[in-house]
Design a protein around this motif. Structure first.
Motif, PDB file in Angstrom:
ATOM      1  N   LYS A 122      13.861  -1.523   4.154  1.00  0.00           N
ATOM      2  CA  LYS A 122      14.670  -0.551   3.403  1.00  0.00           C
ATOM      3  C   LYS A 122      14.291   0.864   3.806  1.00  0.00           C
ATOM      4  O   LYS A 122      15.157   1.720   4.011  1.00  0.00           O
ATOM      5  CB  LYS A 122      14.470  -0.734   1.895  1.00  0.00           C
ATOM      6  N   ARG A 123      13.007   1.094   3.931  1.00  0.00           N
ATOM      7  CA  ARG A 123      12.527   2.426   4.305  1.00  0.00           C
ATOM      8  C   ARG A 123      12.997   2.819   5.704  1.00  0.00           C
ATOM      9  O   ARG A 123      13.217   3.993   5.990  1.00  0.00           O
ATOM     10  CB  ARG A 123      11.009   2.455   4.223  1.00  0.00           C
ATOM     11  N   ALA A 124      13.201   1.815   6.577  1.00  0.00           N
ATOM     12  CA  ALA A 124      13.690   2.062   7.927  1.00  0.00           C
ATOM     13  C   ALA A 124      15.209   2.241   7.960  1.00  0.00           C
ATOM     14  O   ALA A 124      15.781   2.463   9.023  1.00  0.00           O
ATOM     15  CB  ALA A 124      13.280   0.925   8.851  1.00  0.00           C
ATOM     16  N   GLY A 125      15.851   2.126   6.791  1.00  0.00           N
ATOM     17  CA  GLY A 125      17.282   2.385   6.707  1.00  0.00           C
ATOM     18  C   GLY A 125      18.178   1.165   6.719  1.00  0.00           C
ATOM     19  O   GLY A 125      19.403   1.294   6.748  1.00  0.00           O
TER      20      GLY A 125
ATOM     21  N   PHE B 125      10.484  -3.825   1.683  1.00  0.00           N
ATOM     22  CA  PHE B 125      10.309  -2.386   1.473  1.00  0.00           C
ATOM     23  C   PHE B 125      10.312  -1.657   2.813  1.00  0.00           C
ATOM     24  O   PHE B 125      10.954  -0.612   2.969  1.00  0.00           O
ATOM     25  CB  PHE B 125       9.011  -2.113   0.710  1.00  0.00           C
ATOM     26  N   ALA B 126       9.598  -2.210   3.797  1.00  0.00           N
ATOM     27  CA  ALA B 126       9.528  -1.584   5.117  1.00  0.00           C
ATOM     28  C   ALA B 126      10.910  -1.516   5.762  1.00  0.00           C
ATOM     29  O   ALA B 126      11.268  -0.506   6.377  1.00  0.00           O
ATOM     30  CB  ALA B 126       8.565  -2.354   6.027  1.00  0.00           C
TER      31      ALA B 126
ATOM     32  N   PRO C 177       4.796  -2.463  10.125  1.00  0.00           N
ATOM     33  CA  PRO C 177       6.162  -2.255   9.626  1.00  0.00           C
ATOM     34  C   PRO C 177       7.065  -1.643  10.700  1.00  0.00           C
ATOM     35  O   PRO C 177       8.252  -1.951  10.756  1.00  0.00           O
ATOM     36  CB  PRO C 177       5.976  -1.306   8.441  1.00  0.00           C
TER      37      PRO C 177
ATOM     38  N   ARG D 279      20.033  -2.186   5.133  1.00  0.00           N
ATOM     39  CA  ARG D 279      20.491  -2.731   3.855  1.00  0.00           C
ATOM     40  C   ARG D 279      19.862  -4.116   3.742  1.00  0.00           C
ATOM     41  O   ARG D 279      20.011  -4.945   4.641  1.00  0.00           O
ATOM     42  CB  ARG D 279      22.012  -2.853   3.818  1.00  0.00           C
TER      43      ARG D 279
ATOM     44  N   ALA E 298      10.575  -3.326  11.997  1.00  0.00           N
ATOM     45  CA  ALA E 298      11.840  -2.580  12.040  1.00  0.00           C
ATOM     46  C   ALA E 298      12.404  -2.574  13.458  1.00  0.00           C
ATOM     47  O   ALA E 298      13.612  -2.747  13.654  1.00  0.00           O
ATOM     48  CB  ALA E 298      11.632  -1.154  11.537  1.00  0.00           C
TER      49      ALA E 298
END
Length: 111
Positions: free
Chosen positions: A8-11, A5-6, A88, A13, A92
């Motif tokens: 994905k949230r950072a952009g 999730f972290a 997170p 894939r 990232a």
């Protein structure tokens, strides 16, 4: 899976796998730029996964980030080790650093 999730949230894939064996098979098919894994996985543990990735010509170059609560600060075959609890933002940042110079297909995450 908080770290997926972290990411994905950072952009990033992110492709996920349910266990180490599935991750290895998917990595052979998709050849991700980075694999983010724990050491404690069902079916095939993280050490076996790393050896499998490093030992195959398709995935030997893939960057590997290990997240662990086992207190290890270095793991054979891993490019980066983050000890739990980790931020997170740190995760990232570490993945971003591993992706520098790659084709940026994105990370591959495990439970």
């Amino acid at each position: 899976m908080p770290f997926a999730f972290a990411l994905k949230r950072a952009g990033f894939r992110v492709t996920q796998a349910g266990d180490g064996e599935e991750a290895l098979n998917r990595a052979f098919e998709e050849v991700p730029d980075v694999v983010v894994t724990d050491l404690r996985l069902p079916v095939m543990d993280g050490w076996q996964l790393i050896r499998g990735l490093r030992g195959d010509q398709r995935t030997g170059h893939v960057r590997i980030a290990v997240l662990t609560g086992m207190g290890a600060t270095a793991v054979d075959g891993a490019d980066v080790v983050l000890v739990k609890p980790y931020s997170p933002l740190d995760l990232a940042s570490q993945v971003r650093n591993l992706l520098i110079g790659s084709s940026t297909r994105g990370p591959f995450a495990l439970p």
